[in-house]
Design an enzyme around this catalytic site. Structure first.
Site, short mmCIF file in Angstrom:
data_model
loop_
_atom_site.label_atom_id
_atom_site.label_comp_id
_atom_site.label_asym_id
_atom_site.label_seq_id
_atom_site.Cartn_x
_atom_site.Cartn_y
_atom_site.Cartn_z
N GLU A 194 9.30 1.91 19.12
CA GLU A 194 10.28 2.91 19.55
C GLU A 194 9.55 3.99 20.36
O GLU A 194 8.33 4.11 20.29
CB GLU A 194 10.88 3.59 18.31
N LYS A 209 12.30 -2.63 4.23
CA LYS A 209 12.46 -4.09 4.11
C LYS A 209 11.89 -4.57 2.76
O LYS A 209 12.45 -5.48 2.13
CB LYS A 209 11.77 -4.79 5.28
N1 HSE Z 1 10.71 -1.66 14.73
C1 HSE Z 1 10.89 -2.88 14.02
C2 HSE Z 1 9.66 -3.76 14.20
C3 HSE Z 1 12.15 -3.58 14.51
O1 HSE Z 1 8.75 -3.42 14.97
O2 HSE Z 1 9.57 -4.79 13.56
C4 HSE Z 1 12.65 -4.63 13.58
O3 HSE Z 1 13.11 -4.10 12.38
#
Ligand code: HSE
Ligand code: NDP
Length: 433
Positions: A194, A209
Site C-alpha cells: 500500500e 489472517k
Molecule cells: N497487503 C496484503 C498483502 C494484501 O500484501 O498480502 C492481501 O491481503
C-alpha cells in the site's frame, strides 16, 4: 412432487469497486453464461456502491449501476459482496444486509478479525451464509479446506506466509541483498504494498489472517487482540545474510498452534530451514502449511493478493452461496464448540537462534551456557568464529531446542547483561523444523 421454481435471477450488490471489486464486475459480466449454468439461475449485478461515483473507472464497470447510497442498495438484494475494506461502514452495511436476509461474501480480514463473532451470530440467527474465502491468502483456497475438507480431522498447527508484500520484501533482501527500505520501495512501485505499507510491514495484516485461521482450525474464538504480533521492520540485511549461511531463509510467519494447554496465534519473522516447503515460497506469493493429525502435512500455495486472484476467491464464494440460496441450504457457520483457552504469548514454544558478539577469552562460553541452563533452555548447537573486523572479539551463534517464549526471552535478557557480551546482534525464532 413439484420442486420450487428457481427465480429468474439472484440480485447481487457489490460494495466497493477498487482493485478487487473491478475484477469481480469483470468476471460477473464476462462469464455470465457459465455462471448461470453453474448456479442454476442468473446472477444479476443490481448495483455497485462506491465512495465517489464521479471517479473515472475501468470501462468494464457499468456506470449506470454505480451509487453512493450503499445503505439503500444492501436492503434490496439477495447477495451482497463486500470489497470496500475498513471497519465502518462495512460492519454496519454487512449487518444490515444480513438482517435483510441477504447472503454476504466479504474479503475484509480486518473486519472479521475484530468483529467476526457478532457478524457470524447475525448470519446464524437469520439463517444465511457469511463467506470469506478471499479474506485469507487471496486466491488460495484455505478457508473451505480448513472448515469443510478437514472437518473430520484434527488440525494441530497452521504455518502461513499470508502477506505477499512482506514475502516479496524478504525475498528481495535474500536474493538481491537489498535493504529493507529499498525492498519496501520496490514493493510499492510494483503495486504489492500500500502507499502506507504499515499494516503489511508491522505484521497487522498477517495477524488479522492468523486470528481467522486459528478460530477456524481450533473451533475457538481467536480475535486480533489475542495474536502476538511482530513485523519485519527490525530484520536487517545482515540477518538475512546470516540466515542463508546457517541454511535458513527468513519469512514472516503466521503461526497458529494447539497444544495441551490451549491455543496460540502469533506473527513474527522466523528462520525457516531451506528444506521446508515454506522456504521455497518466493516473491509476493503466499502459502499455508497445515499439519493435521490424520492428513499429515498439507500445503496450499498461490497468489495471496491482487485484483483477479482475490476476485477468483470471491466468485467461488458467490457461486457456492448462490447455490445454497436456491436449494434453501446453508453452509457451516462459526464453530466455537471447543472454546479452548487462549495461551499467553509467553507460553508459546519456539526455538531461538541468538547471534552474539563476545569477548574472545577463557570462560566466556561457559558463562553464557550457564544462563541458558539456569532458565531451563537447552542449547542445540553453538558455533564460534573470531570476528575479522574486531580484534579480541568473537561471533557466537547459539541455536536452542524448543522452549517457551518467556524462558527464551528471559535468557536473552540475562545473557545481554553479562559483562563478556559486547552486543546481542540478533535474536530470531526458528520454525518449521
Ligand atoms: N497487503 C496484503 C498483502 C494484501 O500484501 O498480502 C492481501 O491481503
Ligand atoms: P480498494 O481501496 O482498491 O477499493 C475500495 C473500494 O471501496 C473503492 O471502490 C471505494 O470507492 C470503495 N469504498 C471505500 N470506502 C467506501 C465507503 N465508505 N462507501 C462506499 N464505497 C467505499 O480496495 P481493494 O479492492 O484492494 O480491497 C478491498 C477489500 O479486499 C479489502 O477488505 C482488502 O483487505 C481485501 N483484499 C484485498 C486484496 C488485494 O490484493 N487488494 C487481497 C485480499 C483481500 P471509490 O472507488 O469511490 O474510492
Amino acid at each position: 412432487m413439484s420442486t420450487p421454481q428457481a427465480p429468474a435471477a439472484l440480485r447481487v450488490a457489490l460494495l466497493g469497486c477498487g482493485v478487487v471489486g473491478t475484477q469481480v464486475v469483470r468476471i460477473l459480466l464476462e462469464h455470465s453464461e457459465e455462471l448461470t449454468a453453474r448456479v442454476g439461475t442468473r446472477l444479476e449485478l443490481a448495483g455497485i456502491a462506491v465512495r465517489d461515483t464521479s471517479i473515472k473507472r475501468d470501462p468494464i464497470v457499468p456506470a449506470h449501476l454505480l451509487t453512493e447510497d450503499a445503505e439503500q442498495l444492501v436492503q434490496s438484494v439477495d447477495l451482497v459482496v463486500e470489497v470496500m475494506g475498513g471497519i465502518e461502514p462495512a460492519r454496519t452495511l454487512i449487518t444490515r444486509a444480513l438482517e435483510s436476509s441477504a447472503t454476504v461474501i466479504t474479503a475484509n480480514k480486518a473486519l472479521l478479525a475484530q468483529h467476526g463473532p457478532e457478524l457470524y451470530e447475525t448470519a446464524d440467527r437469520v439463517g444465511v451464509d457469511l463467506s470469506f474465502e478471499a479474506a485469507v491468502a487471496g486466491a488460495i483456497p484455505i478457508i473451505r479446506p480448513i472448515r469443510d475438507s478437514l472437518a473430520g480431522d484434527k488440525i494441530k498447527r497452521v504455518l502461513g506466509i499470508v502477506n505477499g508484500t512482506t514475502n516479496y520484501v524478504l525475498d528481495q533482501m535474500t536474493k538481491d541483498g537489498l535493504s529493507l527500505e529499498t525492498a519496501v520501495k520496490d514493493a510499492q512501485e510494483l503495486g504489492y504494498a500500500e502507499a502506507d505499507p504499515t499494516a503489511d510491514v508491522e505484521g497487522h495484516d498477517a495477524a488479522a489472517k492468523a486470528a481467522i485461521l486459528a478460530s477456524l482450525a481450533f473451533h475457538t474464538r481467536v480475535s486480533l487482540k489475542d495474536v502476538a504480533c511482530e513485523g519485519i521492520t527490525s530484520v536487517t540485511a545482515d540477518d538475512v545474510a546470516w540466515a542463508s549461511k546457517s541454511g535458513h531463509v527468513i519469512k514472516l510467519l503466521a503461526i497458529c498452534e494447539q497444544t495441551a494447554g490451549g491455543v496460540s496465534a502469533r506473527v513474527h519473522p522466523a528462520l525457516v530451514p531451506l528444506g521446508h516447503p515454506l522456504s521455497t515460497v518466493g516473491g509476493a506469493f503466499n502459502a499455508v502449511f497445515v499439519e493435521a493429525e490424520n492428513a499429515g502435512p498439507l500445503m496450499f500455495y498461490g497468489q495471496g493478493a491482487g485484483g483477479a486472484p482475490t476476485a477468483s476467491a470471491v466468485m467461488g464464494d458467490l457461486v457456492s452461496a448462490a447455490r445454497n440460496r436456491l436449494s434453501g441450504a446453508k453452509g457451516a457457520g462459526e464453530s466455537t464448540y471447543a472454546d479452548l483457552e487462549i495461551l499467553d504469548p509467553g507460553e508459546a514454544t519456539t526455538r531461538y537462534q541468538v547471534r552474539l558478539s563476545v569477548a574472545d577469552k577463557p570462560g566466556v562460553l561457559a558463562r553464557i551456557a550457564d544462563v541458558f541452563a539456569a532458565n531451563g533452555v537447552s542449547i542445540e548447537t553453538v558455533t564460534q568464529a573470531p570476528r575479522a573486523d574486531k580484534h579480541g572479539a568473537a561471533l557466537l551463534v547459539v541455536t536452542t531446542h524448543a522452549g517457551t517464549e518467556a524462558a527464551l526471552a528471559q535468557t536473552v535478557r540475562q545473557v545481554a547483561d553479562l559483562d563478556v557480551i559486547e552486543e546481542v546482534m540478533s535474536v530470531l525464532r526458528v520454525e518449521g523444523s
